[in-house]
Design a protein around this motif. Structure first.
Motif, PDB file in Angstrom:
ATOM      1  N   PHE A 107      -2.446  82.612  82.817  1.00  0.00           N
ATOM      2  CA  PHE A 107      -3.399  83.159  81.823  1.00  0.00           C
ATOM      3  C   PHE A 107      -4.866  83.046  82.265  1.00  0.00           C
ATOM      4  N   SER A 108      -5.280  81.845  82.729  1.00  0.00           N
ATOM      5  CA  SER A 108      -6.711  81.715  83.046  1.00  0.00           C
ATOM      6  C   SER A 108      -7.075  82.569  84.264  1.00  0.00           C
ATOM      7  N   ASP A 109      -6.169  82.667  85.241  1.00  0.00           N
ATOM      8  CA  ASP A 109      -6.434  83.563  86.395  1.00  0.00           C
ATOM      9  C   ASP A 109      -6.567  85.004  85.916  1.00  0.00           C
ATOM     10  N   LEU A 110      -5.693  85.370  84.985  1.00  0.00           N
ATOM     11  CA  LEU A 110      -5.705  86.748  84.467  1.00  0.00           C
ATOM     12  C   LEU A 110      -7.039  87.046  83.763  1.00  0.00           C
ATOM     13  N   ILE A 111      -7.504  86.093  82.947  1.00  0.00           N
ATOM     14  CA  ILE A 111      -8.756  86.308  82.204  1.00  0.00           C
ATOM     15  C   ILE A 111      -9.945  86.368  83.177  1.00  0.00           C
ATOM     16  N   ASN A 112      -9.949  85.452  84.156  1.00  0.00           N
ATOM     17  CA  ASN A 112     -11.046  85.481  85.144  1.00  0.00           C
ATOM     18  C   ASN A 112     -11.052  86.801  85.897  1.00  0.00           C
ATOM     19  N   PHE A 113      -9.854  87.251  86.265  1.00  0.00           N
ATOM     20  CA  PHE A 113      -9.757  88.518  87.009  1.00  0.00           C
ATOM     21  C   PHE A 113     -10.211  89.709  86.159  1.00  0.00           C
ATOM     22  N   MET A 114      -9.720  89.763  84.927  1.00  0.00           N
ATOM     23  CA  MET A 114     -10.019  90.936  84.083  1.00  0.00           C
ATOM     24  C   MET A 114     -11.493  91.011  83.674  1.00  0.00           C
ATOM     25  N   THR A 115     -12.219  89.889  83.833  1.00  0.00           N
ATOM     26  CA  THR A 115     -13.642  89.877  83.481  1.00  0.00           C
ATOM     27  C   THR A 115     -14.519  89.831  84.737  1.00  0.00           C
ATOM     28  N   SER A 116     -13.891  90.000  85.909  1.00  0.00           N
ATOM     29  CA  SER A 116     -14.648  89.863  87.168  1.00  0.00           C
ATOM     30  C   SER A 116     -15.433  91.126  87.529  1.00  0.00           C
ATOM     31  N   GLY A 117     -15.203  92.191  86.810  1.00  0.00           N
ATOM     32  CA  GLY A 117     -15.905  93.454  87.083  1.00  0.00           C
ATOM     33  C   GLY A 117     -15.492  94.475  86.044  1.00  0.00           C
ATOM     34  N   PRO A 118     -16.087  95.674  86.117  1.00  0.00           N
ATOM     35  CA  PRO A 118     -15.756  96.675  85.104  1.00  0.00           C
ATOM     36  C   PRO A 118     -14.298  97.141  85.178  1.00  0.00           C
ATOM     37  N   VAL A 119     -13.779  97.551  84.031  1.00  0.00           N
ATOM     38  CA  VAL A 119     -12.457  98.189  83.978  1.00  0.00           C
ATOM     39  C   VAL A 119     -12.648  99.591  83.395  1.00  0.00           C
ATOM     40  N   LEU A 120     -11.701 100.466  83.693  1.00  0.00           N
ATOM     41  CA  LEU A 120     -11.751 101.816  83.118  1.00  0.00           C
ATOM     42  C   LEU A 120     -10.572 101.959  82.167  1.00  0.00           C
ATOM     43  N   ALA A 121     -10.873 102.041  80.865  1.00  0.00           N
ATOM     44  CA  ALA A 121      -9.804 102.222  79.870  1.00  0.00           C
ATOM     45  C   ALA A 121      -9.666 103.710  79.566  1.00  0.00           C
ATOM     46  N   MET A 122      -8.432 104.169  79.481  1.00  0.00           N
ATOM     47  CA  MET A 122      -8.191 105.588  79.212  1.00  0.00           C
ATOM     48  C   MET A 122      -7.065 105.757  78.197  1.00  0.00           C
ATOM     49  N   VAL A 123      -7.198 106.746  77.334  1.00  0.00           N
ATOM     50  CA  VAL A 123      -6.094 107.131  76.463  1.00  0.00           C
ATOM     51  C   VAL A 123      -5.409 108.316  77.153  1.00  0.00           C
ATOM     52  N   LEU A 124      -4.128 108.140  77.461  1.00  0.00           N
ATOM     53  CA  LEU A 124      -3.367 109.200  78.128  1.00  0.00           C
ATOM     54  C   LEU A 124      -2.389 109.827  77.137  1.00  0.00           C
ATOM     55  N   SER A 125      -2.262 111.126  77.215  1.00  0.00           N
ATOM     56  CA  SER A 125      -1.363 111.829  76.298  1.00  0.00           C
ATOM     57  C   SER A 125      -0.348 112.656  77.092  1.00  0.00           C
ATOM     58  N   LYS A 126       0.890 112.581  76.651  1.00  0.00           N
ATOM     59  CA  LYS A 126       1.977 113.331  77.299  1.00  0.00           C
ATOM     60  C   LYS A 126       3.226 113.083  76.460  1.00  0.00           C
ATOM     61  N   ASP A 127       4.241 113.918  76.610  1.00  0.00           N
ATOM     62  CA  ASP A 127       5.518 113.657  75.982  1.00  0.00           C
ATOM     63  C   ASP A 127       6.049 112.329  76.538  1.00  0.00           C
ATOM     64  N   ARG A 128       6.442 111.392  75.670  1.00  0.00           N
ATOM     65  CA  ARG A 128       6.903 110.065  76.082  1.00  0.00           C
ATOM     66  C   ARG A 128       5.931 109.386  77.056  1.00  0.00           C
ATOM     67  N   ALA A 129       4.660 109.376  76.660  1.00  0.00           N
ATOM     68  CA  ALA A 129       3.595 108.880  77.537  1.00  0.00           C
ATOM     69  C   ALA A 129       3.764 107.410  77.917  1.00  0.00           C
ATOM     70  N   VAL A 130       4.241 106.572  76.967  1.00  0.00           N
ATOM     71  CA  VAL A 130       4.348 105.135  77.238  1.00  0.00           C
ATOM     72  C   VAL A 130       5.265 104.913  78.434  1.00  0.00           C
ATOM     73  N   ARG A 131       6.440 105.517  78.345  1.00  0.00           N
ATOM     74  CA  ARG A 131       7.428 105.307  79.399  1.00  0.00           C
ATOM     75  C   ARG A 131       6.985 105.963  80.719  1.00  0.00           C
ATOM     76  N   ALA A 132       6.423 107.188  80.613  1.00  0.00           N
ATOM     77  CA  ALA A 132       6.020 107.928  81.817  1.00  0.00           C
ATOM     78  C   ALA A 132       4.908 107.189  82.570  1.00  0.00           C
ATOM     79  N   TRP A 133       3.951 106.617  81.817  1.00  0.00           N
ATOM     80  CA  TRP A 133       2.850 105.912  82.487  1.00  0.00           C
ATOM     81  C   TRP A 133       3.341 104.626  83.134  1.00  0.00           C
TER      82      TRP A 133
END
Ligand SMILES: Nc1ncnc2c1ncn2[C@@H]1O[C@H](COP(=O)(O)OP(=O)(O)OP(=O)(O)O)[C@@H](O)[C@H]1O
Length: 194
Positions: free
Chosen positions: A56-82
């Motif tokens: 967990f702490s490695d994950l938090i340090n990593f995820m805050t170590s620089g910018p991230v790009l969040a995107m909303v993706l749309s498609k038929d059955r997008a959750v599984r396809a992504w």
């Protein structure tokens, strides 16, 4: 169309353009995108379900170590396809079993695995709200439904706006009309009084 949340993690942000090309090639529509630098508190809230895991702490340090790009993706059955395009969580497994996947190509370790994808439609809804509180999660209308919607809610205001536009003759008509529609939208959200 189903929607899901994708995050390009800090170690893959330099490859964001290439990853976006893979996303489009796979038939997704990128509905929203936002580049953000998460605070530790935000990352901890987002990954709260992993709070007791050893990584967990490695994950938090990593995820805050620089910018991230969040995107909303749309498609038929997008959750599984992504998640299929992402590949397995473990980069070693991704390289072995799905060498063309995003994690195989751009991941560097089990934590720094290049990108995130919601694991269910319910998680997607919550995670999209986290990054895009204003996004509309309702299905996009088409055909007769879209026509009825425009007749019922758009036409009258649009005609008024276009009439004002003709009278005003602004230098930038598109921006002018956009501003006018925002200020004259009869369906503005009403602020509740508490
Ligand atoms: N065994 C592990 N060692 C190190 N980091 C890990 C491990 N398992 C998961 N992680 C990190 O925590 C994130 C969340 O883990 P989860 O089990 O939800 O995987 P996932 O659903 O494949 O990934 P994500 O939620 O990011 O899409 C992973 O993407 C990875 O960055």
């Amino acid at each position: 169309m189903e929607k899901t949340l994708a995050i390009i993690k800090p170690n893959a942000i330099a490859n964001a353009e290439e990853i976006e090309k893979m996303i489009i090639k796979d038939g997704f529509t990128i509905v929203q995108r936002r580049r953000v630098l998460l605070s530790k508190e935000q990352a901890m809230e987002f990954y709260a379900e992993h709070r007791d895991k050893p990584f967990f702490s490695d994950l938090i340090n990593f995820m805050t170590s620089g910018p991230v790009l969040a995107m909303v993706l749309s498609k038929d059955r997008a959750v599984r396809a992504w998640r299929r395009l992402l590949g397995p969580t473990s980069v070693a497994a991704a390289i072995k079993k799905h060498p063309d996947s995003i994690r195989a190509r751009f991941g560097s370790s089990d934590t720094e695995n290049a990108a995130h994808g919601s694991d269910s439609a319910e998680s997607a809804e919550r995670e999209i709200r986290f990054f895009f509180p204003d996004v509309t999660l309702y299905p996009i209308l088409s055909g007769m439904e879209a026509r009825d919607f425009v007749d019922d809610y758009v036409s009258e205001t649009l005609v008024r706006g276009l009439t004002e536009l003709c009278k005003t003759k602004p230098a930038d008509p598109v921006s002018w009309l956009a501003e006018w529609l925002l200020s004259n939208n009869p369906y503005q959200p009403v602020q509740g009084v508490h």
